[in-house]
Design an enzyme around this catalytic site. Structure first.
Site, PDB file in Angstrom:
ATOM      1  N   CYS A 380       0.839  -1.201   0.000  1.00  0.00           N
ATOM      2  CA  CYS A 380       0.000   0.000   0.000  1.00  0.00           C
ATOM      3  C   CYS A 380       0.879   1.258   0.000  1.00  0.00           C
ATOM      4  CB  CYS A 380      -0.986  -0.054   1.161  1.00  0.00           C
ATOM      5  SG  CYS A 380      -2.503   0.827   0.779  1.00  0.00           S
ATOM      6  N   HIS A 515      -3.646  -5.166   0.538  1.00  0.00           N
ATOM      7  CA  HIS A 515      -3.077  -5.697   1.787  1.00  0.00           C
ATOM      8  C   HIS A 515      -3.130  -7.225   1.794  1.00  0.00           C
ATOM      9  CE1 HIS A 515      -2.514  -1.917   3.971  1.00  0.00           C
ATOM     10  NE2 HIS A 515      -3.576  -1.492   3.301  1.00  0.00           N
ATOM     11  N   GLU A 517      -1.538  -9.242   3.534  1.00  0.00           N
ATOM     12  CA  GLU A 517      -1.395  -9.815   4.877  1.00  0.00           C
ATOM     13  C   GLU A 517      -2.750 -10.175   5.498  1.00  0.00           C
ATOM     14  OE1 GLU A 517      -0.964  -6.668   4.049  1.00  0.00           O
ATOM     15  OE2 GLU A 517      -1.369  -5.255   5.657  1.00  0.00           O
TER      16      GLU A 517
HETATM   17  N1  GLN Z   1      -2.077   6.687   2.847  1.00  0.00           N
HETATM   18  C1  GLN Z   1      -2.201   5.936   1.631  1.00  0.00           C
HETATM   19  C2  GLN Z   1      -3.574   6.080   1.014  1.00  0.00           C
HETATM   20  O1  GLN Z   1      -4.507   6.462   1.657  1.00  0.00           O
HETATM   21  C3  GLN Z   1      -1.873   4.478   1.853  1.00  0.00           C
HETATM   22  C4  GLN Z   1      -2.845   3.782   2.744  1.00  0.00           C
HETATM   23  C5  GLN Z   1      -2.339   2.463   3.263  1.00  0.00           C
HETATM   24  O2  GLN Z   1      -1.145   2.207   3.225  1.00  0.00           O
HETATM   25  N2  GLN Z   1      -3.230   1.630   3.781  1.00  0.00           N
HETATM   26  O3  GLN Z   1      -3.731   5.785  -0.156  1.00  0.00           O
END
Ligand code: GLN
Length: 543
Positions: A380, A515, A517
């Site tokens: 992310c 994600h 994970e």
């Molecule tokens: N802050 C980034 C976004 O909102 C990444 C979010 C995250 O890593 N879950 O896109």
């Protein structure tokens, strides 16, 4: 017929109620029963989505896009059953629903009260979507005696009556502390906690007692007597080296047998625990060791990266190695020369995160991994920062950045204002939208490029993974970055949202917008984590 198991905690918080619930779910499955687990949280936030990870640990995201308590992650990791929005409720969500009904005038002039309106809403939640499963396990957040948990306790008391005899039981988790000066285990806190429960009409059927020392028979007898629970139903829960040995430990202490006895169900056959025995064997007898640096922001609190930590353990299980994790605050890499400390690790992982603090350090870590051929996994925000790094140092956009932090001449990562859901519906946002519940959340499909590293790792070209972010890599830069040597190996099905980047000229450099994970399980390690740890093992053999 669905049977209900209500799990409460007493004396202090953090005793491992989530782990107890998840392990009991796994033990019932090992006996051939189907289960579902639910979490009832008494706090007033509508969901944990807007809470800092320091408050309540990680926010766990389900396929259907709910931002939930991290205990739901334990439930999925131990049972493999995917959680849904309908598996986590908070006081905030209940009050929100009731108050909007009241404003609409749905109560027809009546007085709206905790009993029956709030308690009815809790019961409705617990009873919804049973889907014919054998056991519904409902864990109540907080500790018996908390003011805010009172409506929940009252609701489960009522529910046990509504369901009728033999359809529900109460399991209470307590602490039996050891007083070193006296050299004794103390049962009084447990007695008081159970007295609290009994004063509101809840008689536990089973007591699970966390303790740092074995509990002698005399103390078991005492708790049985004072808490009105049979002696065999006082289950000791000693500390264990790995959370994945907990189901087998609870079985050895007789927890699953006591649960079946309490329901009057047959229990003479032994459960099939081979899955858990194999996992324990892999954890206890590793054939090697690797060190992975996790370069993040909330490294002071391990719960902030709960699923990530577990997915790394699962990667170790898949490769039969022990993985040592070095948790490093990314800010440290904003100082000159600090990056050299990454020289000694076998792989670098930059996880998800929000806000500007430490992002230049993450970019420095990605650059170090790229230039030194160290395996890199960006998740992310970790993928977004790796893309910014590539834009700056591979494609020559020195001023590349993310609009999450400030305006940029080259907004390589930007706010996404429109996207298509899996059912074809279109979601729209503006920069003015509320922060709660408005990110790109839950499961979305991605299409992988034939012949790419990720396609090889997944063994397929169609995947579905869970998302939780507001910003996206700007599709306008894809061509330019590809020319510089970045492969966009995964895209949303409509081709508008970059989902995965990789560097074909690097041993293992992958960034994912989602994600992974969240879907990893000890008995089914996520392929990206299994492959990443494998790459770390290969790297460790080089040095
Ligand atoms: N802050 C980034 C976004 O909102 C990444 C979010 C995250 O890593 N879950 O896109």
């Amino acid at each position: 017929m669905t049977r209900y198991i209500f799990i409460t905690g007493g004396v202090v918080s953090s005793l491992g109620k989530g782990l107890l619930s998840a392990s009991l779910g796994a033990l019932l499955q090992a006996r051939g029963y189907s289960v579902r687990l639910r979490k009832l949280d008494p706090y007033l936030n509508v969901d944990p989505g807007t809470m800092s990870p320091y408050q309540h640990g990680e926010v766990y995201v389900t396929d259907d896009g709910a931002e939930t308590d991290l205990d739901l992650g334990h439930y999925e990791r131990f049972t493999g059953v995917s959680s849904r929005q309908s598996d986590n409720i908070t006081s905030g969500r209940i009050y929100q629903k009731i108050i909007s009904k009241e404003r609409r005038g749905d109560y027809l002039g009546g007085t709206v009260q905790v009993i029956p309106h709030v308690t009815d809403a809790i019961k409705e939640f617990a009873l919804a979507e049973q889907d014919g499963i054998d056991f519904m396990l409902c864990e109540i957040g907080g500790t018996a005696g908390d003011i805010e948990a009172a409506p929940f306790m009252e609701a489960i008391r009522q529910l046990s009556i509504d369901l009728g005899k033999g359809r529900s039981i109460f399991v209470h988790l307590t602490l039996v502390p050891y007083l070193a000066a006296a050299g004794e285990l103390k049962t009084k806190p447990t007695q008081h906690s159970v007295r609290d429960l009994r004063s509101i009409g809840i008689q536990p059927d089973i007591l699970v007692c966390r303790s740092e020392h074995p509990i002698p028979d005399s103390e078991r007898r005492k708790m049985s007597l004072y808490c009105n629970v049979s002696e065999t139903a006082v289950i000791p829960a000693l500390d264990s080296s790995s959370i994945y040995s907990v189901p087998v430990s609870y079985h050895k202490e007789g927890l699953d047998v006591e649960v079946l006895k309490a329901f009057g169900l047959a229990h003479s056959q032994a459960p099939n625990l081979s899955r858990w025995e194999d996992i324990m064997d892999r954890i206890e007898n590793p054939e090697g060791e690797v060190t992975i640096a996790v370069v993040g922001k909330y490294t002071g609190l391990r719960d902030a990266y709960k699923s990530l930590n577990e997915a790394i353990v699962h990667g170790g299980i898949a490769n039969k190695v022990k993985v040592n994790v070095e948790w490093i605050e990314s800010e440290v890499f904003e100082k000159e020369d600090a990056i050299a400390q990454l020289d000694s690790v076998n792989a670098i992982l930059v996880p998800g995160g929000f806000g500007k603090r430490g992002t230049e350090g993450k970019i420095a870590a990605a650059r170090f991994a790229r230039e030194r051929n160290i395996p890199y996994f960006g998740i992310c925000l970790g993928m977004q920062m790796a893309t910014v790094e590539a834009a700056r140092h591979m494609a020559g956009y020195n001023d590349a950045g993310s609009t999450e932090f400030e305006a940029h001449n080259n907004p390589v990562v930007g706010l996404i204002t429109e996207w298509v859901r899996e059912d074809g519906s279109v979601e729209k946002r503006t920069s003015e939208t509320d922060l709660g519940g408005t990110m790109r959340l839950g499961a979305y499909d991605a299409v992988l490029k034939e012949g790419s590293k990720v396609a090889e790792i997944y063994g397929k070209t169609q995947i579905s993974e869970r998302h939780r972010h507001r910003y996206e890599v700007n599709v306008g830069y894809v061509e330019k970055l590809e020319k510089a040597g970045v492969l966009f190996s995964g895209m949303s099905p409509d081709g508008k949202l970059p989902e995965i980047i990789e560097l074909p000229d690097h041993p293992w450099f992958i960034g994912v917008q989602f994600h992974p994970e969240l879907k990893s399980k000890p008995f089914e390690p996520h392929p990206l984590f299994a492959s990443f740890v494998e790459a770390a093992v290969a790297q460790s053999r080089l040095v």
